[in-house]
Design an enzyme around this catalytic site. Structure first.
Site: not given
Length: 160
Positions: A17, A41, A90, A128
């Site tokens: 990040h 979430k 990514r 994460s």
């Protein structure tokens, strides 16, 4: 002055990040890392903790600010005078989700541009959630996250 907003849950913020934020800050005058405080979430850190960790972790990036929001991202971008949403990808698996999100945001706000940054090669293999899993099992994540996050993860998982 161009203001770009880099939205996310940042639970926790990773070196990936920070890499995206640093690279975006070379292009845009101001980059706001905007912590969404109502994601769908399960979160490890509260909004306040995520903001504090981000602020500590971005001190070395003078053109990066940290804020929080709970509205549609495009509405938040407009509220701060922004014209760009920054996102990171990514791997190929991220493309479909980011493409759909970009299309939705462009439909909601055609005046706001979406800029996707490809993750640097050293950050393409973790997220994460990967960081949380490694930390929860006692693994070393110091090479994946900034120092303040390492300490915060030790505090959280040391309590369990």
């Amino acid at each position: 002055m161009t203001i770009a907003v880099y939205p996310g849950s940042f639970d926790p913020v990773t070196n990936g990040h920070l890499d995206i934020a640093a690279r975006a800050s070379r292009i845009f005058d101001t980059v706001i890392m905007a912590v969404f405080d109502r994601p769908n979430k399960q979160l490890l850190f509260s909004t306040e903790e995520r903001v504090a960790l981000l602020r500590e972790s971005t001190r070395h990036l003078p053109r990066v600010r940290v804020d929080t929001y709970s509205t549609l991202t495009v509405d938040y971008v407009r509220s701060v005078g922004g014209s760009v949403i920054v996102r990171g990808m990514r791997a190929v698996g991220d493309f479909e989700a980011e493409f759909q999100l970009a299309q939705i945001n462009q439909t909601l706000a055609p005046d706001i541009d979406i800029v996707l940054f490809m993750a640097s090669h050293r950050y393409t293999f973790f997220s994460s959630s990967t960081v949380r899993e490694i930390a929860s099992l006692g693994g070393d994540v110091s090479w994946l996250v900034p120092g303040p996050v390492v300490e915060a993860l030790k505090r959280v998982y040391g309590r369990r």
